[in-house]
Design a protein around this motif. Structure first.
Motif, mmCIF file in Angstrom:
data_model
loop_
_atom_site.group_PDB
_atom_site.id
_atom_site.type_symbol
_atom_site.label_atom_id
_atom_site.label_comp_id
_atom_site.label_asym_id
_atom_site.label_seq_id
_atom_site.Cartn_x
_atom_site.Cartn_y
_atom_site.Cartn_z
ATOM 1 N N SER A 1 -68.786 -36.987 17.413
ATOM 2 C CA SER A 1 -68.087 -37.204 18.690
ATOM 3 C C SER A 1 -69.090 -37.067 19.830
ATOM 4 O O SER A 1 -70.231 -36.615 19.617
ATOM 5 N N GLY A 2 -68.610 -37.411 21.019
ATOM 6 C CA GLY A 2 -69.447 -37.268 22.201
ATOM 7 C C GLY A 2 -69.768 -35.814 22.499
ATOM 8 O O GLY A 2 -70.898 -35.455 22.826
ATOM 9 N N ASN B 1 -73.426 -33.957 22.734
ATOM 10 C CA ASN B 1 -73.874 -33.157 23.881
ATOM 11 C C ASN B 1 -74.213 -31.726 23.477
ATOM 12 O O ASN B 1 -75.154 -31.134 24.005
ATOM 13 N N HIS C 1 -68.418 -33.960 30.234
ATOM 14 C CA HIS C 1 -69.294 -33.953 29.063
ATOM 15 C C HIS C 1 -68.585 -33.553 27.776
ATOM 16 O O HIS C 1 -69.249 -33.435 26.738
ATOM 17 N N GLY C 2 -67.268 -33.314 27.815
ATOM 18 C CA GLY C 2 -66.557 -33.028 26.564
ATOM 19 C C GLY C 2 -65.632 -31.834 26.678
ATOM 20 O O GLY C 2 -65.507 -31.217 27.736
ATOM 21 N N GLU D 1 -74.471 -38.136 33.657
ATOM 22 C CA GLU D 1 -74.081 -39.503 33.311
ATOM 23 C C GLU D 1 -74.660 -40.414 34.404
ATOM 24 O O GLU D 1 -74.583 -40.064 35.577
ATOM 25 N N GLU E 1 -65.187 -40.475 33.497
ATOM 26 C CA GLU E 1 -63.916 -39.778 33.732
ATOM 27 C C GLU E 1 -63.815 -39.366 35.207
ATOM 28 O O GLU E 1 -62.719 -39.208 35.735
ATOM 29 N N ASP F 1 -76.206 -38.456 29.451
ATOM 30 C CA ASP F 1 -74.995 -38.559 28.632
ATOM 31 C C ASP F 1 -74.543 -40.020 28.653
ATOM 32 O O ASP F 1 -74.040 -40.519 29.659
ATOM 33 N N VAL G 1 -72.359 -41.231 26.429
ATOM 34 C CA VAL G 1 -71.202 -41.288 25.531
ATOM 35 C C VAL G 1 -70.305 -42.479 25.905
ATOM 36 O O VAL G 1 -69.877 -43.239 25.042
ATOM 37 N N GLN G 2 -70.058 -42.627 27.200
ATOM 38 C CA GLN G 2 -69.185 -43.719 27.647
ATOM 39 C C GLN G 2 -69.976 -44.959 28.071
ATOM 40 O O GLN G 2 -69.533 -46.091 27.898
HETATM 41 C C1 LIG Z 1 -69.504 -39.050 29.472
HETATM 42 C C2 LIG Z 1 -68.735 -38.416 28.369
HETATM 43 N N1 LIG Z 1 -69.294 -37.418 27.673
HETATM 44 C C3 LIG Z 1 -68.659 -36.827 26.653
HETATM 45 C C4 LIG Z 1 -67.386 -37.201 26.297
HETATM 46 C C5 LIG Z 1 -66.693 -36.521 25.155
HETATM 47 O O1 LIG Z 1 -66.634 -37.376 24.061
HETATM 48 P P1 LIG Z 1 -65.669 -37.057 22.822
HETATM 49 O O2 LIG Z 1 -64.272 -37.181 23.313
HETATM 50 O O3 LIG Z 1 -66.026 -38.099 21.801
HETATM 51 O O4 LIG Z 1 -65.998 -35.678 22.362
HETATM 52 C C6 LIG Z 1 -66.760 -38.238 27.003
HETATM 53 C C7 LIG Z 1 -65.385 -38.653 26.666
HETATM 54 O O5 LIG Z 1 -64.699 -39.273 27.404
HETATM 55 C C8 LIG Z 1 -67.457 -38.859 28.063
HETATM 56 O O6 LIG Z 1 -66.903 -39.845 28.777
#
Ligand SMILES: Cc1ncc(COP(=O)(O)O)c(C=O)c1O
Length: 387
Positions: free
Chosen positions: A102-103, A107, A136-137, A188, A193, A221, A223-224
């Protein structure tokens, strides 16, 4: 009890405000609910189904791996895991990849790398700077990294060691670095978000230079923003910088749970055997899916993403009821005069699934959404926001 909404509400932990829609199947960017109603999908499961639903190449890659072996522990080697790490490193210049699921886990890994990087230099208790309004999660440590009090309350105490700077205010970061022992700055490039806010190039380049001067790790980061979403393979590539660590997840494996932490030259040997791990990390099915996604994010697709982004921005920018359009590539935020909840309801009723980010409408369509689907969806948005 046979109604799926009732069963879910009764037995699934009540952590999500779900829309009253039961999604059962789909193809490309078209998703069907249990009543056979079709929707154009502009959300991609929050940026996950990068090539849409039932993408043939992804499906074939996953099925081929399913016919071989579905899991092997990290005590052994598997081909998809090794080949995916090689592909990611070759496409980016990073040296090592740690796989999680997962994100947040990606992190967590980056945070452990940063802390140990400092420890290895004999620096104890170094802090990590993140930004206000970041996300960040949801684990306790990534919540601590998230610079939004609203997510912190009720869960204190969080992991200590985080400081919060202001986005697009380089002096706020310099002040924190001067007054503290700092091992990393994590951010980011586009706060997703937080409202789809792209950070200024000057700010990001300033932070990059500061990190280089002070031997602080720059962690981006992704992730998105990663995996083609912004019109580059990773969003940092829009800013002419080379971070020390990036994290990614969401679209990486096209719909299978996978997160990755990519580590550059400086910290490539920071983690050693026993320092970190994950039972499912680098799972061969997820890795096979990810190879089919990452290997297809080429210049041609990235150009298409930019063209589609321009199309959406041009159409929406001047539309009645729209105040602004933000973001990059196919990660866009639309500020509407009408409350976003109202816009989302209208869209759903009229066969379009989209997202929100704070008060904005958020669009994260599949990277290969058909132009005809996109045109229809954008026209529906224009009708939805009109006062
Ligand atoms: C920039 C960012 N980092 C981390 C996450 C967390 O990711 P996850 O829901 O896969 O743990 C998200 C989730 O929206 C995110 O947008």
């Amino acid at each position: 009890m046979s109604n799926i909404f009732d069963i879910d509400k009764t037995y699934v932990a009540n952590t999500y405000n779900r829309f009253p829609v039961d999604l059962v199947s789909g193809n490309g960017s078209i998703i069907k609910d249990n009543n056979g109603k079709e929707y154009i999908d502009l959300g991609s499961g929050i940026g996950v189904t990068a090539f849409g639903i039932q993408d043939e190449e992804w499906k074939n890659a996953v099925i081929a791996q399913l016919n071989k072996i579905q899991h092997a522990s990290n005590l052994y080697y598997t081909e998809p895991c090794a080949n995916l790490a090689k592909l990611l490193c070759e496409k980016t210049g990073f040296k090592k990849v740690f796989f999680g699921n997962s994100g947040a886990e990606a992190n967590e890994c980056a945070i452990k790398v940063a802390r140990k990087y400092a420890e290895d230099k004999g620096i104890h208790g170094a802090k990590i700077i993140t930004l206000k309004n970041s996300f960040h999660g949801r684990t306790l440590t990534t919540l601590a990294a998230t610079g939004q009090d609203v997510f912190h309350k009720d869960f204190l105490p969080l992991t200590e060691g985080f400081l919060y700077g202001e986005a697009n205010n380089l002096q706020s970061i310099i002040d924190l670095v001067e007054n503290n022992t700092v091992c990393a700055i994590m951010m980011e490039c586009i706060q997703g978000e937080g409202g789809v806010i792209a950070l200024n190039k000057d700010f990001i380049q300033g932070v990059y230079k500061l990190c280089q001067e002070k031997d602080i790790l720059l962690v981006i980061d992704e992730v998105q923003t990663g995996n083609g979403r912004t019109g580059k393979l990773y969003a940092y590539m829009n800013y002419d910088i080379m971070p020390d660590v990036i994290t990614t997840a969401k679209g990486l494996a096209g719909g299978l749970p996978m997160g990755a932490c990519l580590i550059g030259e400086k910290a490539q040997n920071t983690l050693g055997a026993g320092n970190h791990g994950s039972t499912f990390g680098g799972n061969p099915i997820a890795a096979a899916g990810a190879i089919s996604i990452i290997s297809r994010i080429n210049d041609e697709l990235l150009d298409e993403i930019k063209q589609k982004s321009n199309y959406i921005c041009e159409k929406l920018k001047n539309a009645d009821g729209i105040l602004s359009v933000s973001g990059m590539g196919l990660m866009l935020g639309v500020e509407t005069k009408k409350p976003v909840k109202e816009v989302l309801s209208y869209l759903m009723e009229h066969g379009v699934l989209a997202l929100s980010a704070k008060t904005k409408l958020r669009l994260l369509p599949a990277l290969n959404i058909k132009m005809s689907d996109l045109e229809k969806a954008v026209d529906t948005i224009i009708a939805a926001v009109k006062e």
